[in-house]
Design an enzyme around this catalytic site. Structure first.
Site, PDB file in Angstrom:
ATOM      1  N   GLU A 174       0.803  -1.232   0.000  1.00  0.00           N
ATOM      2  CA  GLU A 174       0.000   0.000   0.000  1.00  0.00           C
ATOM      3  C   GLU A 174       0.832   1.276   0.000  1.00  0.00           C
ATOM      4  O   GLU A 174       0.786   2.065   0.967  1.00  0.00           O
ATOM      5  CB  GLU A 174      -0.964   0.010   1.188  1.00  0.00           C
ATOM      6  CG  GLU A 174      -2.036  -1.045   1.086  1.00  0.00           C
ATOM      7  CD  GLU A 174      -3.235  -0.770   2.000  1.00  0.00           C
ATOM      8  OE1 GLU A 174      -3.173   0.131   2.844  1.00  0.00           O
ATOM      9  OE2 GLU A 174      -4.252  -1.471   1.848  1.00  0.00           O
ATOM     10  N   GLU A 362      -5.927  -8.300   0.743  1.00  0.00           N
ATOM     11  CA  GLU A 362      -6.506  -7.896   2.037  1.00  0.00           C
ATOM     12  C   GLU A 362      -7.967  -7.521   1.847  1.00  0.00           C
ATOM     13  O   GLU A 362      -8.306  -6.825   0.878  1.00  0.00           O
ATOM     14  CB  GLU A 362      -5.821  -6.651   2.625  1.00  0.00           C
ATOM     15  CG  GLU A 362      -4.501  -6.869   3.268  1.00  0.00           C
ATOM     16  CD  GLU A 362      -3.988  -5.600   3.956  1.00  0.00           C
ATOM     17  OE1 GLU A 362      -4.805  -4.758   4.381  1.00  0.00           O
ATOM     18  OE2 GLU A 362      -2.765  -5.460   4.052  1.00  0.00           O
TER      19      GLU A 362
HETATM   20  C1  NOJ Z   1      -4.102  -1.979   5.149  1.00  0.00           C
HETATM   21  C2  NOJ Z   1      -2.769  -2.325   5.720  1.00  0.00           C
HETATM   22  O1  NOJ Z   1      -1.968  -3.025   4.821  1.00  0.00           O
HETATM   23  C3  NOJ Z   1      -2.852  -3.063   7.043  1.00  0.00           C
HETATM   24  O2  NOJ Z   1      -1.620  -2.925   7.667  1.00  0.00           O
HETATM   25  C4  NOJ Z   1      -4.000  -2.512   7.869  1.00  0.00           C
HETATM   26  O3  NOJ Z   1      -4.007  -3.028   9.155  1.00  0.00           O
HETATM   27  C5  NOJ Z   1      -5.294  -2.838   7.160  1.00  0.00           C
HETATM   28  N1  NOJ Z   1      -5.283  -2.300   5.815  1.00  0.00           N
HETATM   29  C6  NOJ Z   1      -6.536  -2.321   7.885  1.00  0.00           C
HETATM   30  O4  NOJ Z   1      -6.489  -0.959   7.993  1.00  0.00           O
END
Ligand code: NOJ
Length: 450
Positions: A174, A362
């Site tokens: 990200e 994710e």
């Molecule tokens: C994106 C991130 O990669 C992760 O570290 C985070 O905990 C989750 N989304 C939820 O916000």
């Protein structure tokens, strides 16, 4: 059996080769912040400063995954999850960010990899999930062009030590979030602000993504190499031209800025004019070094955003209309629960010709879970996951490219600026005792995967 009665979902509908997994990140779970020679990361430093994180939570112990990894790997197996995504803590294996390596750190990740493989679980490594070594931040961190070299040397170390057994790799997690929050807004580590920090970090991170991937490709020819992007379905608040234009700029910033150069399309400067300032940092030949033909692209989608024009907001001229102002159901993060976002995002990214394979690396939801008689009936999370899987099925039925789904996250963990308030796990963690309790969502996922 813990089937949720109203779900007709069946794993077979997704096809035999569909990848099922669960995702985590080192800083959010490991703890052991200074154990066995580990150096400090920017997040160790940021969390030690008062007022940066909700309730001043820190991750000195987090989920203690450093010591209890075997318990958690046993739980992954118990839940029938065949793929486990985790990240390497750069300062654990290179305490100052550059050579020499810390053998104890290497040994630790070798133990995890070997234990996963012995349990029949496939390891998926993320090289960079936001915990830059602090010693490198002292030299400017991602705003320093040298970061491209630091990162590729680190990638080479990981490939050298782990590449014989690990075949699935993600280079950077990200980029839009950690550069935006960490180098423009200052609400994530390292807490830097301003447009020039942000744009420098953006360009160096993009160069590092391509370079890191090339390093992996050379060192591990049979590796499956990807990188992950956050993405959000964007809608204008009204059909007024101004809101539509504003939504387009936000879409460019959040969904296109990082992936397009990687796909060989350059930065989308036409649709987001502030990106023209990047030209101050782009050196000769850089544009030839921004792309890489990834084996897969990891998409991470949680919600949609509604956008309205706002001349008061610099550079972007837009603002988000938050979920609470729209009177919609949202999670503990304040993110609207809107499963069709995942379908729309898949449709949008399928339009890029250069993407070989898409994996949802994710997706998941934070809700306040309470333990009742040793059980956790997190029906909202279970439905969240089921409803998003239905959107994937819809996309698949239309022939769209989507070949895997990883839940965020295995256990409740340290949710960055939100601390421990936002619980995303399939497994509950009591942070006082480190006791794990599988939530109903985890039991449902286990039965679904059986
Ligand atoms: C994106 C991130 O990669 C992760 O570290 C985070 O905990 C989750 N989304 C939820 O916000």
């Amino acid at each position: 059996m813990n089937k949720v009665e109203n779900s007709f979902l069946n794993k077979n509908q997704f096809g035999e080769d569909f990848l099922w997994g669960v995702s985590t990140a080192a800083f959010q779970i490991e703890g052991a912040h200074d154990a066995d020679g580990k150096g400090s990361s920017i997040w160790d430093v940021f969390t030690s400063q008062k007022g940066k994180i909700k309730n001043d939570h820190h991750a000195i112990t987090a989920c203690d995954f450093y010591n209890s990894y075997q318990t958690d790997i046993d739980l992954i197996r118990e839940l029938n999850i065949p793929n486990f995504r985790f990240s390497i803590s750069w300062p654990r294996i290179m305490p100052t960010g550059v050579h020499p390596v810390n053998q104890a750190g290497i040994d630790y990740y070798n133990k995890i990899i070997d234990s996963l493989l012995a349990s029949g679980i496939e390891p998926w490594i993320t090289l960079y999930h936001w915990d830059l070594p602090h010693s490198l931040e002292v030299k400017g961190g991602w705003t320093n062009r040298e970061s491209v070299t630091w990162f590729s040397d680190y990638a080479a170390v990981c490939a050298h030590y782990f590449g014989d057994r690990v075949k699935n790799w993600m280079v950077i997690n990200e980029p839009s979030v950690f550069t935006g929050a960490g180098y423009f807004l200052g609400i994530h580590a390292p807490g830097k602000k301003g447009i020039s920090n942000y744009l420098k970090a953006m360009h160096h991170v993009t160069l590092a993504t391509a370079k890191g991937a090339k390093v992996l490709r050379n060192a591990i020819p049979d590796a499956n190499i990807g990188t992950t992007f956050s993405c959000t379905h964007i809608e204008p608040a009204t059909q007024n031209a101004k809101d539509i234009e504003a939504a387009k700029r936000v879409d460019t910033l959040l969904n296109r800025t990082f992936i397009e150069p990687i796909l060989g399309l350059g930065y989308p400067q036409k649709d987001l004019p502030v990106l023209k300032k990047l030209n101050n940092y782009i050196l000769e030949d850089d544009l030839n070094n921004l792309d890489f033909h990834f084996d897969f692209i990891g998409l991470q989608c949680y919600t949609r955003e509604v956008v309205k024009s706002s001349l008061l907001i610099p550079y972007i001229g837009a603002e988000l209309v938050s979920a609470d102002k729209r009177n919609v159901i949202s999670t503990e993060m304040g993110w609207e629960v809107y499963p069709p976002a995942l379908y729309h995002v898949l449709k949008k990214f399928n339009e890029y010709k250069g993407i070989k394979k898409i994996i949802i690396t994710e997706n998941g939801a934070a809700f306040a879970d309470t333990v009742t008689n040793g059980k956790i009936f997190d029906i909202k999370r279970t439905h969240y996951i089921q409803d998003h899987l239905e959107q994937i099925l819809k996309a698949k039925e239309e022939g769209l490219n989507v070949e895997g789904y990883f839940v965020w996250s295995l256990t409740d963990n340290f949710e960055w600026a939100e601390g421990y308030n936002a619980r995303f796990g399939l497994i509950h963690v009591d942070f006082n005792t480190q006791k794990r309790t599988i939530k109903n969502s985890g039991l449902w996922f286990r039965d679904f995967l059986s």
